[in-house]
Write a protein that holds these residues in place. Sequence first.
Motif, mmCIF file in Angstrom:
data_model
loop_
_atom_site.group_PDB
_atom_site.id
_atom_site.type_symbol
_atom_site.label_atom_id
_atom_site.label_comp_id
_atom_site.label_asym_id
_atom_site.label_seq_id
_atom_site.Cartn_x
_atom_site.Cartn_y
_atom_site.Cartn_z
ATOM 1 N N THR A 69 40.446 46.441 43.491
ATOM 2 C CA THR A 69 39.069 46.077 43.835
ATOM 3 C C THR A 69 38.682 46.720 45.166
ATOM 4 O O THR A 69 37.977 47.713 45.206
ATOM 5 N N ASP A 83 28.183 38.662 57.815
ATOM 6 C CA ASP A 83 27.802 39.790 56.963
ATOM 7 C C ASP A 83 29.040 40.538 56.478
ATOM 8 O O ASP A 83 29.144 40.885 55.287
ATOM 9 N N GLU A 86 31.028 38.327 53.862
ATOM 10 C CA GLU A 86 30.356 38.181 52.577
ATOM 11 C C GLU A 86 30.334 39.489 51.792
ATOM 12 O O GLU A 86 30.526 39.496 50.571
ATOM 13 N N ARG A 87 30.112 40.600 52.465
ATOM 14 C CA ARG A 87 30.077 41.883 51.750
ATOM 15 C C ARG A 87 31.440 42.217 51.152
ATOM 16 O O ARG A 87 31.538 42.643 49.988
ATOM 17 N N VAL A 89 34.145 40.096 50.610
ATOM 18 C CA VAL A 89 34.609 39.117 49.620
ATOM 19 C C VAL A 89 33.820 39.236 48.326
ATOM 20 O O VAL A 89 34.383 39.141 47.224
ATOM 21 N N THR A 90 32.532 39.460 48.441
ATOM 22 C CA THR A 90 31.716 39.612 47.231
ATOM 23 C C THR A 90 32.195 40.796 46.405
ATOM 24 O O THR A 90 32.321 40.707 45.173
ATOM 25 N N GLU A 91 32.494 41.915 47.068
ATOM 26 C CA GLU A 91 32.976 43.087 46.342
ATOM 27 C C GLU A 91 34.332 42.807 45.687
ATOM 28 O O GLU A 91 34.576 43.207 44.540
ATOM 29 N N VAL A 93 35.631 39.755 44.799
ATOM 30 C CA VAL A 93 35.502 38.763 43.731
ATOM 31 C C VAL A 93 34.767 39.348 42.527
ATOM 32 O O VAL A 93 35.158 39.126 41.364
ATOM 33 N N ASP A 94 33.704 40.114 42.776
ATOM 34 C CA ASP A 94 32.986 40.748 41.666
ATOM 35 C C ASP A 94 33.893 41.741 40.938
ATOM 36 O O ASP A 94 33.828 41.868 39.704
ATOM 37 N N ARG A 128 37.166 31.135 46.026
ATOM 38 C CA ARG A 128 36.205 31.926 45.244
ATOM 39 C C ARG A 128 36.900 32.680 44.117
ATOM 40 O O ARG A 128 36.368 32.783 43.003
#
Length: 505
Positions: A69, A83, A86-87, A89-91, A93-94, A128
């Motif tokens: 990932t 920021d 979140e950027r 972790v979002t990448e 997890v997605d 998450r």
Amino acid sequence: MTRIAVGGFLHETNTFAPTKATYEDFVHGGGWPSMARGADVLKVMRKINVGLAGFVEEAEANGWELVPTISAAASPSAHVKKDAFERIVTEMVDGIAAALPVDAVYLDLHGAMVTEHFDDGEGEILARVRNVIGPDLPLVASLDLHANVSPEMVAHADALIAYRTYPHVDMADTGRACAKHLGLLLKTKQRFAKAFRQLPFLIPISWQCTNDQPTKGIYEKLAALESDAVPTLSFAPGFPAADFRDCGPSVFAYGRTQADADAAADQVVAIVASHEDDFDGKIYLPDEGVQHAMALAKSASKPIIIADTQDNPGAGGDSDTTGMLRALVRNKASAATGVIYDPHSARTAHAAGVGATVTLELGGKSGIPGDAPYKETFVVEKLSDGKFVAPGPYYGGRDMDMGPSACLRIGDVRIVVGSYKAQLADQAMYRYVGIEPTTEKILVNKSSVHFRADFEPIAAKLLICAAPGAMPADTAALPWTKLRPGIRLKPNGTPFTPAHSRTTG
């Protein structure tokens, strides 16, 4: 084929440090590899001393298909900005969600991340990921020896496995251990019982070194307790500069039965507790340390090496304080020191050229009480673009980029000045600006323990000095406000109470 989703997100947070970690810090990486995404993760994570690299090697030997990932890390500092967290972790997890279905997930984490909006960064990351993969898929993570492990981290992961060396020469080995444990989970299709214990006192990082007692002996006994009944067992001494509930040492064990896990964890806790008196040692004031080093150097055939422990960029310092440099110059020492992080001074030296003299306000820009820029005239001895390989056992062959750098000299003191922060834990961090560390009488490294992996073999003696910096050698000196009530602020120290003030301890 077994499919494993993987990712890495590491930060060691000193909540008392002067500078926060931005997204750009993770893009660059500091002393870590720069940010990588997707297939590039598997290109970067090879033959280096990083947890994810070790996992990749073992997984490929097992014939597993890996779905990468993102991998990102930054030098220790104050909180990770919202920021940035979140950027990244979002990448991650997605990416895991897009990879489904998979057979398991492995994450390379630190365990001591505090963000602007979450005290327990890794607890949030694991929550998450667990939310995306559901309750049944195995989730295993490697952790730093300095992890401040929380109940939430233990709850969301099927196994957490921590490094056992400080200096951290076994990061890749820990990734391999995670792969082996994950293989066991996949083979047996059974979960192990968990035991988690938090110890009642903070351990200063200078006394966590696994080259020395008591920590060396603790890990030897811990390894001997592992068995088929308890396949993995960890002791994390913790990172004692994160002001939140779960800061401090912990033990976590995984057993065939709850009784197996509990017994192993309790034995390690008893061993650690029995050494509370031993987690202490001599720390010198700057002039005292330099004068002692100069006296030792008169008859030594190797360098005397001083740890500038309180400005360690590996513990959240900005690597720019000037207390030890002033002490070297004041005492007319023959020495080299580094790395002082000061991009402006590095640029000025480059503009002036080799052989020029430059008047600078060097370092001292992070606002540490008792510290200030050092205004003096220096000779520019050598310049570098800052790119080199650090082959020693800590960095493990990592490509380094310190940005425009210089060797400056004042009197008989040489100073490595760089444009990026990284802990001076490799002899190459002197050589890249023309300083041969083995021929210096005294070396002053902005590091606490990691430097020992590469410098102990060339040292006649190691000393620890405490000049002003962001990481006090005395953990009781920090202005704690959020620790769990009752934990002692240092070995045999004052118990914390929520009303604890800056002056106590």
